[in-house]
Design an enzyme around this catalytic site. Structure first.
Site, mmCIF file in Angstrom:
data_model
loop_
_atom_site.group_PDB
_atom_site.id
_atom_site.type_symbol
_atom_site.label_atom_id
_atom_site.label_comp_id
_atom_site.label_asym_id
_atom_site.label_seq_id
_atom_site.Cartn_x
_atom_site.Cartn_y
_atom_site.Cartn_z
ATOM 1 N N ASN A 45 -13.613 -21.957 -60.405
ATOM 2 C CA ASN A 45 -13.570 -21.838 -58.943
ATOM 3 C C ASN A 45 -12.510 -22.803 -58.407
ATOM 4 O O ASN A 45 -12.589 -24.015 -58.643
ATOM 5 C CB ASN A 45 -14.963 -22.186 -58.387
ATOM 6 C CG ASN A 45 -15.026 -22.092 -56.876
ATOM 7 O OD1 ASN A 45 -14.130 -22.545 -56.182
ATOM 8 N ND2 ASN A 45 -16.095 -21.520 -56.367
ATOM 9 N N THR B 85 -22.713 -24.043 -50.990
ATOM 10 C CA THR B 85 -23.804 -23.067 -50.957
ATOM 11 C C THR B 85 -25.128 -23.749 -51.296
ATOM 12 O O THR B 85 -25.237 -24.441 -52.301
ATOM 13 C CB THR B 85 -23.534 -21.957 -51.996
ATOM 14 O OG1 THR B 85 -22.171 -21.559 -51.860
ATOM 15 C CG2 THR B 85 -24.443 -20.774 -51.762
ATOM 16 N N ARG C 73 -12.910 -22.571 -44.232
ATOM 17 C CA ARG C 73 -12.694 -24.016 -44.329
ATOM 18 C C ARG C 73 -11.799 -24.396 -45.502
ATOM 19 O O ARG C 73 -11.221 -25.464 -45.529
ATOM 20 C CB ARG C 73 -14.019 -24.761 -44.409
ATOM 21 C CG ARG C 73 -14.764 -24.550 -45.702
ATOM 22 C CD ARG C 73 -15.945 -25.475 -45.798
ATOM 23 N NE ARG C 73 -16.995 -25.098 -44.867
ATOM 24 C CZ ARG C 73 -18.277 -25.403 -45.061
ATOM 25 N NH1 ARG C 73 -18.630 -26.094 -46.120
ATOM 26 N NH2 ARG C 73 -19.197 -25.028 -44.214
ATOM 27 N N ARG D 276 -14.996 -18.166 -47.012
ATOM 28 C CA ARG D 276 -16.093 -18.435 -46.071
ATOM 29 C C ARG D 276 -15.737 -17.907 -44.696
ATOM 30 O O ARG D 276 -14.550 -17.813 -44.338
ATOM 31 C CB ARG D 276 -16.368 -19.939 -46.007
ATOM 32 C CG ARG D 276 -16.825 -20.538 -47.334
ATOM 33 C CD ARG D 276 -17.173 -22.009 -47.166
ATOM 34 N NE ARG D 276 -18.411 -22.158 -46.445
ATOM 35 C CZ ARG D 276 -19.592 -22.427 -47.026
ATOM 36 N NH1 ARG D 276 -19.680 -22.611 -48.316
ATOM 37 N NH2 ARG D 276 -20.676 -22.531 -46.292
ATOM 38 N N GLU E 72 -16.562 -14.894 -54.063
ATOM 39 C CA GLU E 72 -17.874 -15.265 -53.517
ATOM 40 C C GLU E 72 -17.836 -15.008 -52.025
ATOM 41 O O GLU E 72 -16.864 -15.363 -51.350
ATOM 42 C CB GLU E 72 -18.129 -16.761 -53.730
ATOM 43 C CG GLU E 72 -18.483 -17.130 -55.123
ATOM 44 C CD GLU E 72 -18.676 -18.643 -55.247
ATOM 45 O OE1 GLU E 72 -18.779 -19.343 -54.226
ATOM 46 O OE2 GLU E 72 -18.686 -19.098 -56.383
ATOM 47 N N GLU F 113 -25.994 -14.268 -60.858
ATOM 48 C CA GLU F 113 -25.573 -15.635 -61.172
ATOM 49 C C GLU F 113 -26.753 -16.545 -60.857
ATOM 50 O O GLU F 113 -27.230 -16.585 -59.718
ATOM 51 C CB GLU F 113 -24.350 -16.046 -60.351
ATOM 52 C CG GLU F 113 -23.935 -17.477 -60.687
ATOM 53 C CD GLU F 113 -22.673 -17.931 -59.983
ATOM 54 O OE1 GLU F 113 -21.793 -17.084 -59.687
ATOM 55 O OE2 GLU F 113 -22.570 -19.143 -59.716
ATOM 56 N N HIS G 236 -14.172 -18.573 -52.789
ATOM 57 C CA HIS G 236 -15.170 -18.253 -51.763
ATOM 58 C C HIS G 236 -14.435 -18.167 -50.425
ATOM 59 O O HIS G 236 -13.940 -19.168 -49.926
ATOM 60 C CB HIS G 236 -16.229 -19.364 -51.738
ATOM 61 C CG HIS G 236 -17.385 -19.099 -50.839
ATOM 62 N ND1 HIS G 236 -18.518 -19.871 -50.857
ATOM 63 C CD2 HIS G 236 -17.607 -18.161 -49.876
ATOM 64 C CE1 HIS G 236 -19.392 -19.419 -49.968
ATOM 65 N NE2 HIS G 236 -18.853 -18.385 -49.346
ATOM 66 N N HIS H 157 -11.548 -25.922 -54.186
ATOM 67 C CA HIS H 157 -11.263 -27.287 -53.749
ATOM 68 C C HIS H 157 -9.792 -27.666 -53.850
ATOM 69 O O HIS H 157 -9.385 -28.710 -53.340
ATOM 70 C CB HIS H 157 -12.181 -28.276 -54.462
ATOM 71 C CG HIS H 157 -13.592 -28.113 -53.975
ATOM 72 N ND1 HIS H 157 -13.890 -27.953 -52.642
ATOM 73 C CD2 HIS H 157 -14.772 -28.017 -54.620
ATOM 74 C CE1 HIS H 157 -15.192 -27.790 -52.490
ATOM 75 N NE2 HIS H 157 -15.743 -27.805 -53.678
ATOM 76 N N HIS I 54 -23.148 -23.706 -60.263
ATOM 77 C CA HIS I 54 -23.361 -24.635 -59.162
ATOM 78 C C HIS I 54 -23.774 -25.996 -59.704
ATOM 79 O O HIS I 54 -24.780 -26.123 -60.387
ATOM 80 C CB HIS I 54 -24.403 -24.152 -58.147
ATOM 81 C CG HIS I 54 -24.047 -24.622 -56.764
ATOM 82 N ND1 HIS I 54 -24.262 -25.907 -56.342
ATOM 83 C CD2 HIS I 54 -23.423 -23.983 -55.747
ATOM 84 C CE1 HIS I 54 -23.808 -26.045 -55.113
ATOM 85 N NE2 HIS I 54 -23.283 -24.886 -54.728
HETATM 86 N N1 PXP Z 1 -21.326 -20.429 -57.978
HETATM 87 C C1 PXP Z 1 -21.509 -20.231 -56.646
HETATM 88 C C2 PXP Z 1 -22.200 -18.993 -56.193
HETATM 89 C C3 PXP Z 1 -21.027 -21.166 -55.704
HETATM 90 O O1 PXP Z 1 -21.201 -20.958 -54.392
HETATM 91 C C4 PXP Z 1 -20.319 -22.301 -56.181
HETATM 92 C C5 PXP Z 1 -19.737 -23.261 -55.203
HETATM 93 O O2 PXP Z 1 -18.663 -22.672 -54.564
HETATM 94 C C6 PXP Z 1 -20.154 -22.434 -57.575
HETATM 95 C C7 PXP Z 1 -20.693 -21.497 -58.451
HETATM 96 C C8 PXP Z 1 -19.416 -23.583 -58.176
HETATM 97 O O3 PXP Z 1 -20.118 -24.756 -57.906
HETATM 98 P P1 PXP Z 1 -19.454 -26.157 -58.260
HETATM 99 O O4 PXP Z 1 -18.259 -26.293 -57.373
HETATM 100 O O5 PXP Z 1 -20.544 -27.136 -57.950
HETATM 101 O O6 PXP Z 1 -19.070 -26.097 -59.709
#
Ligand code: PXP
Length: 245
Positions: free
Chosen positions: A7, A101, A49, A45, A70, A151, A43, A10, A191
């Site tokens: 992901n 999330t 953001r 959003r 996402e 997931e 994601h 960030h 997550h």
């Molecule tokens: N899976 C989902 C559905 C999420 O919303 C997120 C956060 O964007 C992640 C995985 C990844 O989480 P993390 O950034 O804590 O690894």
């Protein structure tokens, strides 16, 4: 083999801190794939953001593996998903005030909406995953709604400090993964996973994919994305070797 989807939200968070054009999440996606990531996750959003509409279009262009979008199940983003055609959409609950999330999607209490969403996405060639708590009931409703994948939310496991409670939550994840796999759903987990807590999640033998963002992007600030992704893949492989022995 458990695959790793990275992901890259960030990377966009850092860019948005200055409102400029760098760093570019599309560049991060390319580097993550070169390091062995088998999917790119972002994601979009509602408040934009971090990832914005332009990022999603570029990510669709450059992603060679699998693009997982996402998203909340809201009309605006559903339309964007259908226009952009990610390979997979992961449906998450989304609140404006949250930092990230929080909690899984309640498929049971939104069943008709989720079923309609699955069929709309399938009509457009897009697979659907629901981001759910590791619960047998949510798995059952996900299958009935037509999901291709679930997931499992690992955030509670990741945040628990008490070792006994942590083990119990891990057991819940592993049980849910096994039962979802037995029902022919593809299973992802994600997550809060990091370089210390991911291996334990790998050992159920039923998880197909991991979705990891914050830990990898954080490490990449110091060692680069290539090394950060490779380090995580190595951990996952080591865990798989342990259960194959
Ligand atoms: N899976 C989902 C559905 C999420 O919303 C997120 C956060 O964007 C992640 C995985 C990844 O989480 P993390 O950034 O804590 O690894």
């Amino acid at each position: 083999m458990i695959t790793l989807n990275v992901n890259i939200d960030h990377v966009a968070t850092i860019r948005q801190a200055r409102g400029v054009s760098e760093p570019d999440p599309a560049a991060a996606a390319i580097l993550a794939e070169l390091a062995g990531a088998t999917g790119i996750v972002c994601h979009l959003r509602e408040d934009r953001r971090h990832i914005n509409d332009r990022d999603l279009i570029l990510l669709r262009e450059v992603t060679q593996t699998k693009l997982d979008l996402e998203m909340a199940a809201v009309d605006e983003i559903i339309d964007i998903a259908i226009a952009t055609k990610p390979d997979l959409v992961t449906i998450v609950p989304e609140k404006r005030e949250e930092l990230t999330t929080e909690g899984g999607l309640d498929v049971k209490n939104n069943f008709n909406r989720m079923k309609a969403l699955c069929s709309k996405m399938h009509d457009n060639g897009i697979e659907v995953s629901f981001f759910i708590e590791p619960s047998g009931e949510q798995i059952e409703y996900s299958i009935n709604a037509g999901a291709d994948m679930v997931e499992l939310h690992t955030g509670t496991y990741a945040n628990l400090a008490d070792e006994f409670q942590k083990s119990a939550e891990l057991y819940r994840i592993l049980l849910a993964a096994t039962s979802a796999a037995e029902l022919s759903l593809k299973v992802a987990a994600g997550h809060g996973l990091n370089y210390f807590n991911t291996q334990a999640v790998c050992v159920s033998g039923s998880i197909d994919e991991l979705s990891i963002g914050h830990a990898i992007i954080s490490r990449s600030v110091f060692v680069g994305i290539d090394r950060a992704v490779r380090d995580m893949i190595e951990l996952i492989r080591d865990a798989e070797l342990l259960i194959e022995r």
